[in-house]
Design a protein around this motif. Structure first.
Motif, PDB file in Angstrom:
ATOM      1  N   ASP A  44      -0.670 -52.264-101.202  1.00 32.99           N
ATOM      2  CA  ASP A  44      -1.775 -52.748-102.053  1.00 32.99           C
ATOM      3  C   ASP A  44      -2.830 -53.481-101.227  1.00 32.99           C
ATOM      4  OD1 ASP A  44      -0.206 -54.868-101.273  1.00 32.99           O
ATOM      5  OD2 ASP A  44      -0.388 -55.957-103.157  1.00 32.99           O
ATOM      6  N   SER A  83       9.928 -56.741-105.170  1.00 34.46           N
ATOM      7  CA  SER A  83       8.472 -56.701-104.971  1.00 34.46           C
ATOM      8  C   SER A  83       7.725 -56.362-106.258  1.00 34.46           C
ATOM      9  CB  SER A  83       8.107 -55.721-103.857  1.00 34.46           C
ATOM     10  OG  SER A  83       8.413 -54.414-104.236  1.00 34.46           O
ATOM     11  N   ARG A 117      10.543 -57.509 -97.624  1.00 33.65           N
ATOM     12  CA  ARG A 117      11.942 -57.340 -97.207  1.00 33.65           C
ATOM     13  C   ARG A 117      12.576 -58.701 -96.905  1.00 33.65           C
ATOM     14  NH1 ARG A 117      13.656 -52.302 -95.285  1.00 33.65           N
ATOM     15  NH2 ARG A 117      12.151 -50.636 -95.663  1.00 33.65           N
ATOM     16  N   ASP A 152       7.749 -48.277-106.773  1.00 29.01           N
ATOM     17  CA  ASP A 152       6.540 -48.851-106.160  1.00 29.01           C
ATOM     18  C   ASP A 152       5.264 -48.305-106.807  1.00 29.01           C
ATOM     19  OD1 ASP A 152       8.156 -50.248-104.413  1.00 29.01           O
ATOM     20  OD2 ASP A 152       7.805 -48.939-102.698  1.00 29.01           O
ATOM     21  N   ARG A 161       4.788 -61.429-105.745  1.00 30.56           N
ATOM     22  CA  ARG A 161       3.547 -60.859-105.212  1.00 30.56           C
ATOM     23  C   ARG A 161       2.486 -61.937-105.020  1.00 30.56           C
ATOM     24  NH1 ARG A 161       4.511 -55.816-104.647  1.00 30.56           N
ATOM     25  NH2 ARG A 161       2.508 -55.597-103.595  1.00 30.56           N
ATOM     26  N   ARG A 187       5.187 -49.530-111.006  1.00 31.32           N
ATOM     27  CA  ARG A 187       5.326 -50.913-111.450  1.00 31.32           C
ATOM     28  C   ARG A 187       3.989 -51.402-112.016  1.00 31.32           C
ATOM     29  NH1 ARG A 187       5.692 -52.771-105.250  1.00 31.32           N
ATOM     30  NH2 ARG A 187       3.467 -52.796-104.836  1.00 31.32           N
TER      31      ARG A 187
HETATM   32  O1  C5P Z   1       6.722 -50.756 -95.828  1.00 26.56           O
HETATM   33  P1  C5P Z   1       8.174 -50.967 -96.202  1.00 26.56           P
HETATM   34  O2  C5P Z   1       8.860 -49.695 -96.544  1.00 26.56           O
HETATM   35  O3  C5P Z   1       8.908 -51.799 -95.224  1.00 26.56           O
HETATM   36  O4  C5P Z   1       8.084 -51.820 -97.545  1.00 26.56           O
HETATM   37  C1  C5P Z   1       9.235 -52.219 -98.231  1.00 26.56           C
HETATM   38  C2  C5P Z   1       8.928 -52.409 -99.702  1.00 26.56           C
HETATM   39  O5  C5P Z   1       8.097 -53.555 -99.880  1.00 26.56           O
HETATM   40  C3  C5P Z   1       8.213 -51.277-100.411  1.00 26.56           C
HETATM   41  O6  C5P Z   1       9.104 -50.272-100.856  1.00 26.56           O
HETATM   42  C4  C5P Z   1       7.550 -52.003-101.582  1.00 26.56           C
HETATM   43  O7  C5P Z   1       8.457 -52.194-102.644  1.00 26.56           O
HETATM   44  C5  C5P Z   1       7.240 -53.367-100.997  1.00 26.56           C
HETATM   45  N1  C5P Z   1       5.854 -53.541-100.576  1.00 26.56           N
HETATM   46  C6  C5P Z   1       4.932 -53.879-101.547  1.00 26.56           C
HETATM   47  N2  C5P Z   1       3.663 -54.166-101.199  1.00 26.56           N
HETATM   48  C7  C5P Z   1       3.265 -54.118 -99.916  1.00 26.56           C
HETATM   49  C8  C5P Z   1       4.186 -53.755 -98.908  1.00 26.56           C
HETATM   50  C9  C5P Z   1       5.485 -53.446 -99.275  1.00 26.56           C
HETATM   51  O8  C5P Z   1       5.264 -53.937-102.723  1.00 26.56           O
HETATM   52  N3  C5P Z   1       2.002 -54.439 -99.591  1.00 26.56           N
END
Ligand code: C5P
Length: 220
Positions: free
Chosen positions: A129, A101, A38, A181, A107, A184
């Motif tokens: 992940d 993301s 974020r 999410d 990443r 991808r």
């Molecule tokens: O957990 P939260 O809803 O705040 O995460 C926001 C976004 O960050 C997710 O929708 C996802 O796209 C991404 N995210 C991710 N990998 C993570 C944590 C979050 O891709 N380990």
């Protein structure tokens, strides 16, 4: 090695509250990796980068300096020295974060940072992940789920703070984010083969925390 607890799952599954609770109960640090994605997204939007343009996002992924706190009682996140704990929760950021993301350069950058923070362990890490990519050797892996209805209900409660968003709109936005999410190419949201799935639909927060603490104690 000191404990690493990986907490993965879709949005609205109750991951954040459960992860903080587990960290408090066991005296561990806590890392919210979603907040890092974020924060990266907030920075891109402010810099005027078109988030749908993966190339443009990748080109600037190394620029923001993101610093995450690890205190479960007051997790903080700063970008270039500015506390962004509030701004990263806006609807604008929430709706843009999945595009950002999904970019591999983002990443790689954030996974490096996350591994640095995890360091020698003693931490609960929440994300999408963690058990599959960030900390595949974590001693405890949890995949937290909840029914669509339970997740919608939780979201509706959070929505009280944002009168501009109707429950239905938010549900649609949420479903879209989960779809991106999970589908991808780079590190999609999936359950690690050795993760314990906990369905929180019928469980209270304390029961989820207890279940994870029990798993952690079995590992000791
Ligand atoms: O957990 P939260 O809803 O705040 O995460 C926001 C976004 O960050 C997710 O929708 C996802 O796209 C991404 N995210 C991710 N990998 C993570 C944590 C979050 O891709 N380990």
């Amino acid at each position: 090695m000191p404990l690493v607890i990986a907490m993965d799952g879709p949005s609205g599954s109750g991951k954040s509250s459960a992860s903080k609770g587990v960290a408090r109960a066991l005296g561990l640090r806590y890392l919210d990796t979603g907040a890092m994605y974020r924060a990266m997204t907030w920075w891109m939007l402010r810099a005027g980068v078109r988030v749908e343009d993966a190339g443009a996002v990748a080109a600037r992924a190394l620029e923001p300096v993101i610093v995450s706190g690890t205190d479960p009682d007051g997790p903080t996140i700063a970008v270039d020295g500015e506390d962004v704990s509030g701004p990263i929760r806006t609807r604008e950021v929430t709706n843009a974060v999945s595009a950002v993301s999904a970019v591999p350069a983002v990443r790689t950058r954030l996974v490096d940072l996350q591994r640095e923070i995890i360091g020698a362990g003693g931490i609960v890490v929440e994300g999408r992940d963690i058990g599959t990519v960030v900390a595949p050797d974590a001693a405890v892996k949890v995949f937290l789920t909840a029914s669509e209805e339970a997740r919608a209900e939780r979201r509706a409660k959070e929505l009280a703070a944002d009168p501009g968003a109707s429950v239905r709109t938010t549900q649609a936005e949420q479903a879209r984010r989960d779809r991106i999410d999970s589908t991808r190419k780079a590190s999609p949201l999936t359950k690690a083969a050795d993760a314990h799935e906990i369905d929180s639909t019928e469980l209270g927060l304390d029961e989820v925390i207890e279940a994870v603490v029990r798993l952690a104690k079995e590992r000791e």
